[in-house]
Design an enzyme around this catalytic site. Sequence first.
Site, mmCIF file in Angstrom:
data_model
loop_
_atom_site.group_PDB
_atom_site.id
_atom_site.type_symbol
_atom_site.label_atom_id
_atom_site.label_comp_id
_atom_site.label_asym_id
_atom_site.label_seq_id
_atom_site.Cartn_x
_atom_site.Cartn_y
_atom_site.Cartn_z
ATOM 1 N N CYS A 86 -10.521 -3.180 -4.433
ATOM 2 C CA CYS A 86 -9.577 -4.232 -4.823
ATOM 3 C C CYS A 86 -10.318 -5.471 -5.326
ATOM 4 O O CYS A 86 -9.900 -6.101 -6.300
ATOM 5 C CB CYS A 86 -8.665 -4.589 -3.658
ATOM 6 S SG CYS A 86 -7.463 -3.285 -3.304
ATOM 7 N N ASN A 104 0.839 -1.187 0.000
ATOM 8 C CA ASN A 104 0.000 0.000 0.000
ATOM 9 C C ASN A 104 0.883 1.249 0.000
ATOM 10 O O ASN A 104 1.931 1.292 0.628
ATOM 11 C CB ASN A 104 -1.013 0.006 1.143
ATOM 12 C CG ASN A 104 -0.441 -0.131 2.532
ATOM 13 O OD1 ASN A 104 0.609 -0.740 2.744
ATOM 14 N ND2 ASN A 104 -1.130 0.419 3.504
ATOM 15 N N ILE A 105 0.425 2.246 -0.745
ATOM 16 C CA ILE A 105 1.153 3.504 -0.887
ATOM 17 C C ILE A 105 0.146 4.627 -0.652
ATOM 18 O O ILE A 105 -0.767 4.829 -1.460
ATOM 19 C CB ILE A 105 1.786 3.627 -2.286
ATOM 20 C CG1 ILE A 105 2.705 2.427 -2.562
ATOM 21 C CG2 ILE A 105 2.533 4.949 -2.419
ATOM 22 C CD1 ILE A 105 3.127 2.283 -4.009
ATOM 23 N N GLU A 106 0.308 5.326 0.474
ATOM 24 C CA GLU A 106 -0.648 6.363 0.853
ATOM 25 C C GLU A 106 -0.278 7.720 0.258
ATOM 26 O O GLU A 106 0.854 7.940 -0.172
ATOM 27 C CB GLU A 106 -0.733 6.475 2.371
ATOM 28 C CG GLU A 106 -1.311 5.243 3.021
ATOM 29 C CD GLU A 106 -1.425 5.345 4.522
ATOM 30 O OE1 GLU A 106 -2.107 4.468 5.086
ATOM 31 O OE2 GLU A 106 -0.851 6.262 5.138
ATOM 32 N N GLU A 155 -3.056 -4.792 -2.992
ATOM 33 C CA GLU A 155 -3.606 -5.700 -3.995
ATOM 34 C C GLU A 155 -3.639 -5.043 -5.375
ATOM 35 O O GLU A 155 -3.209 -5.618 -6.371
ATOM 36 C CB GLU A 155 -5.027 -6.130 -3.619
ATOM 37 C CG GLU A 155 -5.120 -6.855 -2.304
ATOM 38 C CD GLU A 155 -5.422 -5.916 -1.128
ATOM 39 O OE1 GLU A 155 -4.727 -4.883 -0.966
ATOM 40 O OE2 GLU A 155 -6.358 -6.223 -0.367
ATOM 41 N N CYS A 213 -4.008 0.491 -2.638
ATOM 42 C CA CYS A 213 -3.869 -0.691 -1.776
ATOM 43 C C CYS A 213 -2.825 -1.638 -2.363
ATOM 44 O O CYS A 213 -2.523 -1.596 -3.557
ATOM 45 C CB CYS A 213 -5.208 -1.417 -1.665
ATOM 46 S SG CYS A 213 -6.529 -0.432 -0.948
ATOM 47 N N CYS A 220 -10.307 -4.698 0.190
ATOM 48 C CA CYS A 220 -11.423 -3.739 0.178
ATOM 49 C C CYS A 220 -12.273 -3.968 -1.077
ATOM 50 O O CYS A 220 -11.893 -4.710 -1.986
ATOM 51 C CB CYS A 220 -10.892 -2.309 0.239
ATOM 52 S SG CYS A 220 -10.156 -1.712 -1.308
#
Length: 152
Positions: A107, A43-45, A56, A54, A104
């Site tokens: 995804c 995940n990369i915010e 996935e 996310c 989620c």
Amino acid sequence: MTDYGKLLEMAIKDLDKSYVPYSHFHCSAALLCSDGTIVKGVNIENAAYTPTICAERCAFFKAVSEGHRDFVAIAVVGCSEEALESGEYKEGHLAGEYGNSGPCGVCRQVMQEFCDPDKFDIILGRSATDYKVFKLKEMYPYGFGPADLGIK
């Protein structure tokens, strides 16, 4: 590769690669392509939240951008910043009952786009020996995919 424990280990190993300055919740995924290739993602915010991706989707988009279109399974794990920093995640201290609460909805929709929901496996777990396998159909029973648009 049919050893889902090894796939899960690969996801766990990359938890520290995620970029999570806001939620401090690390996620990692290892996607198994039908040709045996494994593509990983984290995940990369983003401060604006909406551009956040996310683990996935990161794995799927990397795989698709590299020419893969046929997928077998994905292992997904998540843990808190505390579990990562203390190293507890290596001992199975991951989030949720099976190491994650599951992908989620966004995804799952991406998975629905590229995978047969009756065949694609989603692996959630705490270690290479403590995991559970779900079919995409179980996690996304009424998914909308290409067939719903009349495309086979």
